[in-house]
Motif scaffolding. Structure first.
Motif, PDB file in Angstrom:
ATOM      1  N   ILE A  68       0.908  -1.123   0.162  1.00 21.12           N
ATOM      2  CA  ILE A  68       0.026   0.175   0.191  1.00 21.12           C
ATOM      3  C   ILE A  68       0.851   1.395  -0.043  1.00 21.12           C
ATOM      4  N   VAL A  69       0.555   2.100  -0.932  1.00 24.64           N
ATOM      5  CA  VAL A  69       1.304   3.634  -0.810  1.00 24.64           C
ATOM      6  C   VAL A  69       0.440   4.734  -0.114  1.00 24.64           C
ATOM      7  N   ASN A  70       1.377   5.225   0.586  1.00 23.29           N
ATOM      8  CA  ASN A  70       0.673   6.364   1.634  1.00 23.29           C
ATOM      9  C   ASN A  70       0.425   7.521   0.792  1.00 23.29           C
ATOM     10  N   ASP A  71      -0.970   8.076   0.743  1.00 18.03           N
ATOM     11  CA  ASP A  71      -1.004   9.301   0.162  1.00 18.03           C
ATOM     12  C   ASP A  71      -1.405   9.288  -1.416  1.00 18.03           C
ATOM     13  N   ARG A  72      -0.183   8.985  -1.901  1.00 19.56           N
ATOM     14  CA  ARG A  72       0.193   9.146  -3.363  1.00 19.56           C
ATOM     15  C   ARG A  72      -0.606   8.419  -4.571  1.00 19.56           C
ATOM     16  N   ILE A  73      -1.461   8.690  -5.022  1.00 17.07           N
ATOM     17  CA  ILE A  73      -2.203   7.649  -5.679  1.00 17.07           C
ATOM     18  C   ILE A  73      -1.401   7.593  -6.958  1.00 17.07           C
ATOM     19  N   ASP A  74      -0.709   8.521  -7.614  1.00 24.00           N
ATOM     20  CA  ASP A  74       0.121   8.492  -8.874  1.00 24.00           C
ATOM     21  C   ASP A  74       1.199   7.302  -8.557  1.00 24.00           C
ATOM     22  N   HIS A  85      -3.322   4.483   0.762  1.00 23.54           N
ATOM     23  CA  HIS A  85      -3.960   4.922   2.037  1.00 23.54           C
ATOM     24  C   HIS A  85      -3.902   6.400   1.941  1.00 23.54           C
ATOM     25  N   LEU A  86      -5.327   6.792   2.326  1.00 25.84           N
ATOM     26  CA  LEU A  86      -5.387   8.343   2.367  1.00 25.84           C
ATOM     27  C   LEU A  86      -5.577   8.924   3.572  1.00 25.84           C
ATOM     28  N   GLY A  87      -5.328  10.042   3.720  1.00 24.69           N
ATOM     29  CA  GLY A  87      -5.658  10.801   5.064  1.00 24.69           C
ATOM     30  C   GLY A  87      -6.982  11.681   4.918  1.00 24.69           C
ATOM     31  N   GLN A  88      -7.316  12.343   6.019  1.00 25.40           N
ATOM     32  CA  GLN A  88      -8.499  13.372   5.853  1.00 25.40           C
ATOM     33  C   GLN A  88      -8.249  14.398   4.779  1.00 25.40           C
ATOM     34  N   THR A  89      -7.020  14.726   4.695  1.00 27.70           N
ATOM     35  CA  THR A  89      -6.755  15.837   3.796  1.00 27.70           C
ATOM     36  C   THR A  89      -6.111  15.384   2.528  1.00 27.70           C
ATOM     37  N   ASP A  90      -6.137  14.290   1.948  1.00 24.81           N
ATOM     38  CA  ASP A  90      -5.823  13.808   0.812  1.00 24.81           C
ATOM     39  C   ASP A  90      -6.940  13.814  -0.218  1.00 24.81           C
ATOM     40  N   LEU A  91      -6.658  13.493  -1.530  1.00 20.90           N
ATOM     41  CA  LEU A  91      -7.585  13.338  -2.525  1.00 20.90           C
ATOM     42  C   LEU A  91      -8.771  12.550  -2.097  1.00 20.90           C
ATOM     43  N   PRO A  92     -10.057  12.656  -2.506  1.00 18.52           N
ATOM     44  CA  PRO A  92     -11.163  11.834  -2.185  1.00 18.52           C
ATOM     45  C   PRO A  92     -10.976  10.356  -2.400  1.00 18.52           C
ATOM     46  N   ILE A  93     -11.481   9.715  -1.593  1.00 15.92           N
ATOM     47  CA  ILE A  93     -11.601   7.891  -2.110  1.00 15.92           C
ATOM     48  C   ILE A  93     -11.881   7.702  -3.593  1.00 15.92           C
ATOM     49  N   GLN A  94     -12.923   8.534  -3.985  1.00 14.83           N
ATOM     50  CA  GLN A  94     -13.677   8.344  -5.081  1.00 14.83           C
ATOM     51  C   GLN A  94     -12.695   8.605  -6.406  1.00 14.83           C
ATOM     52  N   VAL A  95     -11.779   9.532  -6.297  1.00 11.01           N
ATOM     53  CA  VAL A  95     -10.711   9.873  -7.064  1.00 11.01           C
ATOM     54  C   VAL A  95      -9.765   8.718  -7.181  1.00 11.01           C
ATOM     55  N   LEU A 100      -7.129   4.111  -9.798  1.00 11.36           N
ATOM     56  CA  LEU A 100      -6.629   2.955  -9.586  1.00 11.36           C
ATOM     57  C   LEU A 100      -7.362   1.523 -10.211  1.00 11.36           C
ATOM     58  N   GLY A 101      -8.796   1.727 -10.220  1.00  4.69           N
ATOM     59  CA  GLY A 101      -9.589   0.610 -10.612  1.00  4.69           C
ATOM     60  C   GLY A 101     -10.145   0.123  -9.505  1.00  4.69           C
ATOM     61  N   GLU A 102     -11.380  -0.594 -10.121  1.00  2.67           N
ATOM     62  CA  GLU A 102     -12.149  -0.904  -8.831  1.00  2.67           C
ATOM     63  C   GLU A 102     -11.593  -2.166  -7.870  1.00  2.67           C
ATOM     64  N   GLY A 103     -10.533  -2.859  -8.485  1.00  5.01           N
ATOM     65  CA  GLY A 103      -9.846  -4.033  -7.777  1.00  5.01           C
ATOM     66  C   GLY A 103      -8.764  -3.306  -6.738  1.00  5.01           C
ATOM     67  N   ALA A 104      -8.534  -2.151  -6.983  1.00  2.00           N
ATOM     68  CA  ALA A 104      -7.618  -1.497  -5.949  1.00  2.00           C
ATOM     69  C   ALA A 104      -7.902  -1.413  -4.193  1.00  2.00           C
ATOM     70  N   ILE A 105      -7.189  -1.542  -3.481  1.00  2.00           N
ATOM     71  CA  ILE A 105      -7.643  -1.575  -2.308  1.00  2.00           C
ATOM     72  C   ILE A 105      -7.281   0.108  -1.617  1.00  2.00           C
ATOM     73  N   VAL A 106      -8.149   0.831  -1.137  1.00  2.00           N
ATOM     74  CA  VAL A 106      -8.275   1.998  -0.983  1.00  2.00           C
ATOM     75  C   VAL A 106      -8.559   1.899   0.797  1.00  2.00           C
ATOM     76  N   GLY A 107      -7.581   2.664   1.508  1.00  2.00           N
ATOM     77  CA  GLY A 107      -7.804   2.791   2.963  1.00  2.00           C
ATOM     78  C   GLY A 107      -7.894   4.253   3.237  1.00  2.00           C
ATOM     79  N   CYS A 108      -8.251   4.334   4.614  1.00  2.00           N
ATOM     80  CA  CYS A 108      -8.511   5.781   4.964  1.00  2.00           C
ATOM     81  C   CYS A 108      -8.151   5.970   6.351  1.00  2.00           C
ATOM     82  N   SER A 109      -7.423   7.037   6.750  1.00  2.00           N
ATOM     83  CA  SER A 109      -7.246   7.412   8.188  1.00  2.00           C
ATOM     84  C   SER A 109      -8.397   7.893   8.830  1.00  2.00           C
ATOM     85  N   THR A 110      -8.966   7.536   9.913  1.00  2.00           N
ATOM     86  CA  THR A 110      -9.981   8.116  10.630  1.00  2.00           C
ATOM     87  C   THR A 110      -9.716   8.101  12.257  1.00  2.00           C
ATOM     88  N   SER A 111     -10.451   9.163  12.763  1.00  2.00           N
ATOM     89  CA  SER A 111     -10.404   8.792  14.400  1.00  2.00           C
ATOM     90  C   SER A 111     -11.686   9.148  15.053  1.00  2.00           C
TER      91      SER A 111
END
Length: 212
Positions: A68-74, A85-95, A100-111
């Protein structure tokens, strides 16, 4: 391996690796049984992270672990990572999903429960929840004191997707995080700074599996 099956998750950070290179730490951690590796290394250039990511892709692929790559979709796309893996201030999960495609794993930091519910509704595959305990190695809300295992319990009860606890976790307290409802734990220093990263990863996994 799907996020729901992850028990131990290493987040890389070379400046907390006791003078060792990230590649060596990751290789040892994989030998110790970690299920996923997140390429973080925020202090490195994009080119340096790309080169490291290519090597980590080889190591994780050989070990049947997720990269998994932190923050950087590219960057995730460039090294053919399993996801981002995206933080609260990164690009949206939908982006991330579009890029990356439907098969990619997308994580999100939450508190908070609200952040968790929003991330799940947006299509996140898993949540990184924390900092659970006080930590200086992760830039998240409540990193100084930690949100505690009660928050893990609240978030795990509010969502259907896997919850991975992060922040100040080691073999001494990981069991409590799992007992609160997390499916796995993510660590930096507990493995990277250990005298023997492989043994530390193995011990952490044993604690998590026993508590599950």
């Amino acid at each position: 391996m799907e996020p729901r099956d992850w028990r131990t998750y290493l987040v890389t950070q070379q400046d907390r690796s006791a003078g060792r290179g990230t590649e060596a730490v990751v290789e040892a951690a994989l030998a110790g049984g970690v299920d996923a590796v997140q390429l973080r290394e925020k202090d490195r250039s994009a080119r340096e992270r790309y080169r490291l990511g290519e090597r980590l892709r080889e190591l994780t692929g050989s070990a049947a672990a997720a990269l998994i790559v932190n923050d950087r979709i590219d960057l995730a796309a460039a090294v053919d990572a399993d996801g981002v893996h995206l933080g609260q201030t990164d690009l949206p999960i939908q982006v991330a999903r579009e890029q990356l495609g439907e098969g990619a794993i997308v994580g999100c930091s939450t508190s908070t429960v609200r952040e968790a519910e929003i991330a799940e509704a947006a299509g996140a595959d898993y949540l990184g929840v924390g900092a659970v305990y006080g930590t200086a190695s992760k830039d998240v809300e409540a990193a100084k004191d930690g949100i505690g295992t009660d928050r893990i319990r609240e978030i795990a009860a509010a969502v259907e997707i896997p919850v991975v606890g992060i922040g100040g976790i080691d073999a001494n307290n990981a069991g409590a995080v799992i007992e609160a409802g997390a499916t796995g734990v993510a660590v930096i220093s507990a493995i990277t700074a250990a005298d023997d990263p492989e043994a530390a990863a193995r011990r952490l996994r044993e604690v998590v599996v026993d508590a599950a």
